[in-house]
Design a protein around this motif. Structure first.
Motif, short mmCIF file in Angstrom:
data_model
loop_
_atom_site.label_atom_id
_atom_site.label_comp_id
_atom_site.label_asym_id
_atom_site.label_seq_id
_atom_site.Cartn_x
_atom_site.Cartn_y
_atom_site.Cartn_z
N GLU A 187 0.81 -1.20 -0.03
CA GLU A 187 0.18 -0.04 -0.03
C GLU A 187 0.85 1.23 -0.12
O GLU A 187 0.58 2.30 -0.70
CB GLU A 187 -0.84 -0.13 1.24
CG GLU A 187 -2.01 -1.03 1.10
CD GLU A 187 -2.83 -1.12 2.56
OE1 GLU A 187 -2.90 0.19 3.32
OE2 GLU A 187 -3.67 -1.84 2.59
N ARG A 188 2.13 1.40 0.57
CA ARG A 188 2.93 2.37 0.73
C ARG A 188 3.75 2.46 -0.64
O ARG A 188 4.45 3.62 -0.53
CB ARG A 188 3.84 2.29 1.86
CG ARG A 188 2.99 2.41 3.32
CD ARG A 188 3.78 1.87 4.31
NE ARG A 188 2.90 1.67 5.56
CZ ARG A 188 2.77 2.69 6.52
NH1 ARG A 188 3.72 3.88 6.52
NH2 ARG A 188 2.20 2.47 7.73
N VAL A 189 3.91 1.57 -1.19
CA VAL A 189 4.71 1.80 -2.69
C VAL A 189 4.22 2.74 -3.53
O VAL A 189 2.93 3.01 -3.57
CB VAL A 189 4.77 0.38 -3.46
CG1 VAL A 189 5.50 0.62 -4.79
CG2 VAL A 189 5.42 -0.62 -2.66
N GLY A 190 5.12 3.84 -3.67
CA GLY A 190 4.79 4.78 -4.51
C GLY A 190 4.06 6.09 -3.83
O GLY A 190 3.85 7.13 -4.53
N ASN A 191 4.04 5.93 -2.61
CA ASN A 191 3.48 7.19 -1.67
C ASN A 191 4.52 7.83 -0.84
O ASN A 191 4.32 8.66 0.09
CB ASN A 191 2.52 6.40 -0.72
CG ASN A 191 1.27 6.13 -1.33
OD1 ASN A 191 1.02 6.45 -2.56
ND2 ASN A 191 0.79 4.86 -0.98
N GLY A 192 5.88 7.78 -1.31
CA GLY A 192 6.86 8.32 -0.42
C GLY A 192 7.27 7.46 0.85
O GLY A 192 6.58 6.72 1.06
N CYS A 193 8.05 8.02 1.59
CA CYS A 193 8.46 7.34 2.96
C CYS A 193 8.00 7.97 3.91
O CYS A 193 8.21 9.05 4.19
CB CYS A 193 9.82 7.30 2.86
SG CYS A 193 10.41 6.57 4.39
#
Length: 119
Positions: free
Chosen positions: A106-112
């Motif tokens: 879910e966090r891939v591509g959403n920045g860190c």
């Protein structure tokens, strides 16, 4: 038998055998000259230890169940119960890892979200 012979017969290093001895997984009697003297059954037992590790058992688990493992025949119900318990642990860990994977996906591509500016 001395530690060198035990190492040769099991394929383990002397250091590994000493480590197992410190953990209480294998015992050798100290001779007057300071050498360790291991019984013949230490060879078979160390094979069991290595096999149990290959099957995912930790050294702590092996130590905790050593009497069951040493005394039980290979077809014993006690061994099956240990295996079933280990399967439950593995299934639980797999569920935890699947949840972690989904969270990361879910966090891939959403920045860190861990960077200082993102907090």
């Amino acid at each position: 038998m001395r530690i060198g012979e035990l190492a040769e017969r099991t394929g383990l290093s002397k250091d590994a055998i000493r480590f197992y001895e410190r953990l209480g997984l294998v015992t050798g009697e100290r001779l007057g000259n300071g050498y360790r003297d291991f019984p013949e059954e230490a060879v078979t037992w160390l094979y069991y230890v290595r096999t149990a590790q290959t099957l995912g058992f930790t050294l702590a688990e092996i130590r905790r169940h050593r009497e069951e493992l040493r005394e039980a025949p290979d077809t014993a119900a006690a061994l099956s119960a240990l295996f079933e318990d280990k399967i439950r642990v593995i299934d639980s860990r797999m569920a935890e890892l699947a949840s972690l994977r989904a969270d990361l996906s879910e966090r891939v591509g959403n920045g860190c979200p861990l960077r200082a500016g993102a907090l």
